[in-house]
Design a protein around this motif. Structure first.
Motif, PDB file in Angstrom:
ATOM      1  N   VAL A   1       0.864  -1.173   0.000  1.00  0.00           N
ATOM      2  CA  VAL A   1       0.000   0.000   0.000  1.00  0.00           C
ATOM      3  C   VAL A   1       0.904   1.228   0.000  1.00  0.00           C
ATOM      4  CG1 VAL A   1      -1.731   1.312   1.285  1.00  0.00           C
ATOM      5  CG2 VAL A   1      -1.799  -1.190   1.290  1.00  0.00           C
ATOM      6  N   VAL A   2       0.614   2.165  -0.900  1.00  0.00           N
ATOM      7  CA  VAL A   2       1.345   3.429  -0.943  1.00  0.00           C
ATOM      8  C   VAL A   2       0.340   4.548  -0.688  1.00  0.00           C
ATOM      9  CG1 VAL A   2       2.709   5.000  -2.376  1.00  0.00           C
ATOM     10  CG2 VAL A   2       3.053   2.528  -2.558  1.00  0.00           C
ATOM     11  N   ILE A   3       0.684   5.442   0.222  1.00  0.00           N
ATOM     12  CA  ILE A   3      -0.199   6.553   0.575  1.00  0.00           C
ATOM     13  C   ILE A   3       0.436   7.865   0.118  1.00  0.00           C
ATOM     14  CG2 ILE A   3      -1.321   7.799   2.461  1.00  0.00           C
ATOM     15  CD1 ILE A   3      -1.382   5.102   3.967  1.00  0.00           C
ATOM     16  N   ASP A   4      -0.277   8.556  -0.777  1.00  0.00           N
ATOM     17  CA  ASP A   4       0.120   9.879  -1.273  1.00  0.00           C
ATOM     18  C   ASP A   4       1.544   9.916  -1.842  1.00  0.00           C
ATOM     19  OD1 ASP A   4      -2.376  10.919  -0.523  1.00  0.00           O
ATOM     20  OD2 ASP A   4      -1.643  11.396   1.498  1.00  0.00           O
ATOM     21  N   GLY A   5       2.059   8.791  -2.288  1.00  0.00           N
ATOM     22  CA  GLY A   5       3.395   8.745  -2.858  1.00  0.00           C
ATOM     23  C   GLY A   5       4.512   8.943  -1.858  1.00  0.00           C
ATOM     24  N   LYS A   6       4.186   8.971  -0.556  1.00  0.00           N
ATOM     25  CA  LYS A   6       5.183   9.281   0.479  1.00  0.00           C
ATOM     26  C   LYS A   6       5.411   8.154   1.479  1.00  0.00           C
ATOM     27  CE  LYS A   6       5.722  13.502  -0.962  1.00  0.00           C
ATOM     28  NZ  LYS A   6       6.825  13.722  -1.872  1.00  0.00           N
ATOM     29  N   LYS A   7       4.374   7.397   1.785  1.00  0.00           N
ATOM     30  CA  LYS A   7       4.475   6.326   2.777  1.00  0.00           C
ATOM     31  C   LYS A   7       4.148   5.001   2.107  1.00  0.00           C
ATOM     32  CE  LYS A   7       2.963   9.116   6.683  1.00  0.00           C
ATOM     33  NZ  LYS A   7       1.936   9.252   7.729  1.00  0.00           N
ATOM     34  N   ALA A   8       4.897   3.976   2.488  1.00  0.00           N
ATOM     35  CA  ALA A   8       4.669   2.651   1.909  1.00  0.00           C
ATOM     36  C   ALA A   8       4.577   1.621   3.022  1.00  0.00           C
ATOM     37  CB  ALA A   8       5.798   2.299   0.952  1.00  0.00           C
ATOM     38  N   PHE A   9       3.671   0.671   2.834  1.00  0.00           N
ATOM     39  CA  PHE A   9       3.456  -0.397   3.808  1.00  0.00           C
ATOM     40  C   PHE A   9       3.363  -1.731   3.073  1.00  0.00           C
ATOM     41  CE2 PHE A   9       1.575   3.485   5.362  1.00  0.00           C
ATOM     42  CZ  PHE A   9       2.096   3.599   6.636  1.00  0.00           C
ATOM     43  N   PHE A  10       3.948  -2.758   3.655  1.00  0.00           N
ATOM     44  CA  PHE A  10       3.848  -4.104   3.107  1.00  0.00           C
ATOM     45  C   PHE A  10       3.109  -4.974   4.116  1.00  0.00           C
ATOM     46  CE2 PHE A  10       5.448  -8.466   2.756  1.00  0.00           C
ATOM     47  CZ  PHE A  10       5.080  -8.737   1.451  1.00  0.00           C
ATOM     48  N   GLU A  11       2.101  -5.664   3.655  1.00  0.00           N
ATOM     49  CA  GLU A  11       1.302  -6.537   4.519  1.00  0.00           C
ATOM     50  C   GLU A  11       1.479  -7.979   4.054  1.00  0.00           C
ATOM     51  OE1 GLU A  11      -0.973  -7.600   7.662  1.00  0.00           O
ATOM     52  OE2 GLU A  11      -0.299  -5.579   7.220  1.00  0.00           O
ATOM     53  N   PRO A  12       2.217  -8.791   4.839  1.00  0.00           N
ATOM     54  CA  PRO A  12       2.396 -10.189   4.441  1.00  0.00           C
ATOM     55  C   PRO A  12       1.131 -11.005   4.685  1.00  0.00           C
ATOM     56  CG  PRO A  12       3.495  -9.781   6.526  1.00  0.00           C
ATOM     57  CD  PRO A  12       2.943  -8.458   6.054  1.00  0.00           C
ATOM     58  N   MET A  13       0.914 -11.977   3.811  1.00  0.00           N
ATOM     59  CA  MET A  13      -0.189 -12.924   3.975  1.00  0.00           C
ATOM     60  C   MET A  13       0.340 -14.160   4.708  1.00  0.00           C
ATOM     61  SD  MET A  13      -1.757 -12.618   0.131  1.00  0.00           S
ATOM     62  CE  MET A  13      -2.792 -14.040   0.285  1.00  0.00           C
ATOM     63  N   LEU A  14      -0.561 -14.930   5.284  1.00  0.00           N
ATOM     64  CA  LEU A  14      -0.172 -16.149   5.977  1.00  0.00           C
ATOM     65  C   LEU A  14       0.331 -17.179   4.976  1.00  0.00           C
ATOM     66  CD1 LEU A  14      -3.281 -16.423   8.304  1.00  0.00           C
ATOM     67  CD2 LEU A  14      -1.056 -15.437   8.843  1.00  0.00           C
ATOM     68  N   ILE A  15       1.505 -17.779   5.271  1.00  0.00           N
ATOM     69  CA  ILE A  15       2.031 -18.806   4.368  1.00  0.00           C
ATOM     70  C   ILE A  15       2.724 -19.954   5.086  1.00  0.00           C
ATOM     71  CG2 ILE A  15       2.332 -17.261   2.413  1.00  0.00           C
ATOM     72  CD1 ILE A  15       5.355 -17.254   3.098  1.00  0.00           C
ATOM     73  N   GLY A  16       2.940 -19.860   6.378  1.00  0.00           N
ATOM     74  CA  GLY A  16       3.690 -20.895   7.083  1.00  0.00           C
ATOM     75  C   GLY A  16       2.893 -22.170   7.270  1.00  0.00           C
ATOM     76  N   ARG A  17       3.581 -23.225   7.622  1.00  0.00           N
ATOM     77  CA  ARG A  17       2.917 -24.501   7.858  1.00  0.00           C
ATOM     78  C   ARG A  17       1.854 -24.325   8.937  1.00  0.00           C
ATOM     79  NH1 ARG A  17       4.623 -27.787   4.370  1.00  0.00           N
ATOM     80  NH2 ARG A  17       6.815 -28.095   3.954  1.00  0.00           N
ATOM     81  N   GLY A  18       0.665 -24.800   8.648  1.00  0.00           N
ATOM     82  CA  GLY A  18      -0.439 -24.667   9.576  1.00  0.00           C
ATOM     83  C   GLY A  18      -1.239 -23.389   9.411  1.00  0.00           C
ATOM     84  N   GLU A  19      -0.711 -22.428   8.670  1.00  0.00           N
ATOM     85  CA  GLU A  19      -1.462 -21.212   8.398  1.00  0.00           C
ATOM     86  C   GLU A  19      -2.436 -21.506   7.257  1.00  0.00           C
ATOM     87  OE1 GLU A  19       1.607 -17.755   9.771  1.00  0.00           O
ATOM     88  OE2 GLU A  19       1.744 -18.416   7.711  1.00  0.00           O
ATOM     89  N   ALA A  20      -3.563 -20.862   7.275  1.00  0.00           N
ATOM     90  CA  ALA A  20      -4.669 -21.207   6.386  1.00  0.00           C
ATOM     91  C   ALA A  20      -4.317 -21.209   4.907  1.00  0.00           C
ATOM     92  CB  ALA A  20      -5.836 -20.257   6.629  1.00  0.00           C
ATOM     93  N   TYR A  21      -3.539 -20.244   4.414  1.00  0.00           N
ATOM     94  CA  TYR A  21      -3.298 -20.137   2.979  1.00  0.00           C
ATOM     95  C   TYR A  21      -2.480 -21.302   2.441  1.00  0.00           C
ATOM     96  CZ  TYR A  21      -2.251 -18.238  -1.572  1.00  0.00           C
ATOM     97  OH  TYR A  21      -2.155 -18.065  -2.915  1.00  0.00           O
ATOM     98  N   CYS A  22      -1.607 -21.852   3.260  1.00  0.00           N
ATOM     99  CA  CYS A  22      -0.611 -22.820   2.807  1.00  0.00           C
ATOM    100  C   CYS A  22      -1.134 -24.247   2.725  1.00  0.00           C
ATOM    101  CB  CYS A  22       0.582 -22.758   3.753  1.00  0.00           C
ATOM    102  SG  CYS A  22       1.827 -23.991   3.485  1.00  0.00           S
ATOM    103  N   ARG A  23      -2.231 -24.539   3.312  1.00  0.00           N
ATOM    104  CA  ARG A  23      -2.669 -25.930   3.399  1.00  0.00           C
ATOM    105  C   ARG A  23      -2.947 -26.542   2.033  1.00  0.00           C
ATOM    106  NH1 ARG A  23      -6.229 -24.418   8.188  1.00  0.00           N
ATOM    107  NH2 ARG A  23      -4.762 -24.605   9.865  1.00  0.00           N
ATOM    108  N   ARG A  24      -2.245 -27.621   1.757  1.00  0.00           N
ATOM    109  CA  ARG A  24      -2.455 -28.396   0.534  1.00  0.00           C
ATOM    110  C   ARG A  24      -3.109 -29.714   0.925  1.00  0.00           C
ATOM    111  NH1 ARG A  24       3.010 -28.076  -3.101  1.00  0.00           N
ATOM    112  NH2 ARG A  24       3.284 -25.847  -3.003  1.00  0.00           N
ATOM    113  N   LYS A  25      -3.607 -30.380  -0.035  1.00  0.00           N
ATOM    114  CA  LYS A  25      -4.165 -31.702   0.230  1.00  0.00           C
ATOM    115  C   LYS A  25      -3.083 -32.571   0.874  1.00  0.00           C
ATOM    116  CE  LYS A  25      -7.332 -31.395  -3.639  1.00  0.00           C
ATOM    117  NZ  LYS A  25      -7.623 -31.842  -4.992  1.00  0.00           N
ATOM    118  N   GLY A  26      -3.438 -33.231   1.944  1.00  0.00           N
ATOM    119  CA  GLY A  26      -2.490 -34.118   2.612  1.00  0.00           C
ATOM    120  C   GLY A  26      -1.607 -33.450   3.646  1.00  0.00           C
ATOM    121  N   GLN A  27      -1.704 -32.124   3.816  1.00  0.00           N
ATOM    122  CA  GLN A  27      -0.870 -31.449   4.822  1.00  0.00           C
ATOM    123  C   GLN A  27      -1.605 -31.326   6.123  1.00  0.00           C
ATOM    124  OE1 GLN A  27       0.419 -27.711   3.110  1.00  0.00           O
ATOM    125  NE2 GLN A  27       2.431 -28.586   2.808  1.00  0.00           N
TER     126      GLN A  27
END
Length: 121
Positions: A95-121
């Motif tokens: 996210v960039v605000i007014d061309g002056k401030k920037a923020f990065f928001e990581p998504m969940l990806i670690g083992r056991g975190e919702a996004y990462c779950r594959r079949k069989g994990q």
């Protein structure tokens, strides 16, 4: 792609910030090095395994460099090539605000975190 009204370019500049994919640029500090070389705030994709924001200043200006990691589905067939890589994609959004401030928001990806779950994990 049938996208009426879209302007397709390799780079975009919005409110003084350069947005680019980053093809041909690599390394842990690729976004920062490119921002310093171009002396402009910059948002870059391309490097799936690095995400975040860092600021740099000199006696005349302050700039930021943001690597947005990836917005990919790590379980997709197109990502199979990297399934055994030690370094994994950093999923997130910037996210960039007014061309002056920037923020990065990581998504969940670690083992056991919702996004990462594959079949069989």
């Amino acid at each position: 792609f049938k996208t009426p009204g879209w302007k397709w370019k390799l780079e975009h500049r919005i409110e003084g910030v350069l947005y680019l994919h980053g093809t041909g640029i690599s390394g842990k500090f690729a976004a920062l090095n490119t921002a310093i070389q171009k002396r402009t705030s910059l948002v870059m994709g391309h490097l799936h395994s690095w995400g975040g924001v860092i600021y740099q200043a000199n006696d005349t200006s302050r700039i930021f460099a943001m690597g947005v990691g990836a917005g990919i589905d790590i379980s997709a067939y197109s990502m199979e090539y990297q399934k055994n890589f030690v370094v994994r994609p950093v999923l997130g959004a910037g996210v960039v605000i007014d061309g002056k401030k920037a923020f990065f928001e990581p998504m969940l990806i670690g083992r056991g975190e919702a996004y990462c779950r594959r079949k069989g994990q």
